[in-house]
Scaffold this active site. Structure first.
Site, PDB file in Angstrom:
ATOM      1  N   ASP A   1       7.766  51.597  52.153  1.00 31.52           N
ATOM      2  CA  ASP A   1       6.478  51.057  52.591  1.00 31.52           C
ATOM      3  C   ASP A   1       5.587  52.073  53.318  1.00 31.52           C
ATOM      4  O   ASP A   1       5.967  52.628  54.349  1.00 31.52           O
ATOM      5  CB  ASP A   1       6.777  49.869  53.512  1.00 31.52           C
ATOM      6  CG  ASP A   1       5.537  49.154  53.998  1.00 31.52           C
ATOM      7  OD1 ASP A   1       4.460  49.365  53.411  1.00 31.52           O
ATOM      8  OD2 ASP A   1       5.656  48.378  54.954  1.00 31.52           O
TER       9      ASP A   1
ATOM     10  N   SER B   1       0.377  49.930  50.973  1.00 30.98           N
ATOM     11  CA  SER B   1       1.135  48.707  50.746  1.00 30.98           C
ATOM     12  C   SER B   1       0.306  47.688  49.958  1.00 30.98           C
ATOM     13  O   SER B   1      -0.184  48.007  48.884  1.00 30.98           O
ATOM     14  CB  SER B   1       1.616  48.148  52.091  1.00 30.98           C
ATOM     15  OG  SER B   1       2.698  47.270  51.916  1.00 30.98           O
TER      16      SER B   1
END
Length: 304
Positions: free
Chosen positions: A193, A81
């Site tokens: 994510d 991320s």
């Protein structure tokens, strides 16, 4: 009234974000996963595993700067991320001071391109193009340091490790927080994510050949901590900067979070150096057998 303000911000972001896209004409192969031989070395190989954390990810920059000042430079980098953004740039050759300059100058509009349509508010193309421009449009396999990005396969929740191809698109996939970012599609598959499957990619770095893994943990919530725990248990050292709480895309505290990372890195540096020295001594002791005394004689199985 609130809706009008949001739409105004979205339109402003779209206009600001569209300008640089025409300049990004380089074409890279889509991100992919290729079995790789772990890096080998006679000395312990140091890896940085940079974790998820939204805008608090600016703390990773401060950690890298402080560690470099102490002479600790990673050989291998893995990121998830927001940690994947910093990890990509670090793997691409930016040192701590250069990362700090880049982060200080960056604006939200350079990374965040709002969308009026789709399953999310942010397209993610601006982030992808920013990373690729900063890296000179090189694929992952041509960066200075071995580098891997963790993303999550939408639907199954499976962890995917990208270690080749387009680094910007890999980072975009790793950063695609559901309902906030529109999930990018790579070879017909949606990715979201990386923090949903691997918040801090310690074991990924270990599989790349690292013998000493420094994890930077920005997790705040119990569920994220639970997902990250197995990785954190496998780290040789965990750094936890005291970051300022912000919304995922809020850059207002970026300088404070860089300073928090720098302080945490400096506080940890001496202990890391000591553990590295100990590991180096252990490696030498294992790999270099103690020579036999000069007077010792060999014996045959038959006693001769």
């Amino acid at each position: 009234m609130r809706k009008q303000r949001i739409l105004g911000a979205l339109l402003a972001g779209c206009i600001a974000a569209c300008a640089p896209f025409a300049l990004d004409t380089a074409r890279l192969d889509p991100p992919g996963t290729r079995p790789s031989t772990p890096v080998r070395s006679e000395r312990p190989l140091i890896a940085l595993a940079l974790g998820a954390g939204g805008a608090r990810g600016f703390a990773h920059v401060g950690v890298i700067k402080a560690l470099e000042e102490a002479g600790i430079v990673a050989d291998i980098v893995a990121g998830t991320s927001s940690g994947a953004i910093v990890a990509a740039l670090y793997a691409g050759g930016y040192n701590g001071a250069e990362l700090e300059k880049l982060a200080s100058d960056i604006s939200e509009s350079a990374l965040i391109d709002f969308s009026l349509f789709g399953k999310g508010w942010v397209r993610g193309e601006a982030l992808q193009h920013f990373v690729n421009r900063a890296l000179g449009h090189r694929p992952i396999e041509q960066l200075q340091k071995p580098f891997a990005v963790v993303a999550t396969r939408a639907g199954s929740g499976e962890m995917i490790v990208f270690n080749r191809g387009d680094p910007g698109l890999a980072v975009r996939a790793s950063s695609a927080v559901p309902d906030l970012f529109i999930a990018p599609v790579i070879d017909g598959i949606e990715y979201i994510d990386g923090g949903l499957s691997t918040p801090v990619p310690v074991r990924v770095a270990r599989a790349m050949g690292a013998s000493f893994v420094i994890a930077v943990d920005l997790t705040r919530y119990p569920r994220s901590r639970e997902r990250a725990q197995a990785d954190l248990n496998d780290a040789d050292f965990v750094i936890r900067p005291e970051t300022v709480r912000t919304r995922l895309l809020d850059f207002t505290a970026k300088f404070q979070n860089m300073k928090a990372g720098e302080a945490a890195g400096r506080d940890s540096a001496q202990a890391i150096v000591a553990r590295l020295r100990q590991k180096s001594e252990n490696v030498v002791a294992i790999e270099e057998p103690v020579p036999a005394p000069a007077h010792a004689t060999a014996s045959r199985p038959d006693g001769g």
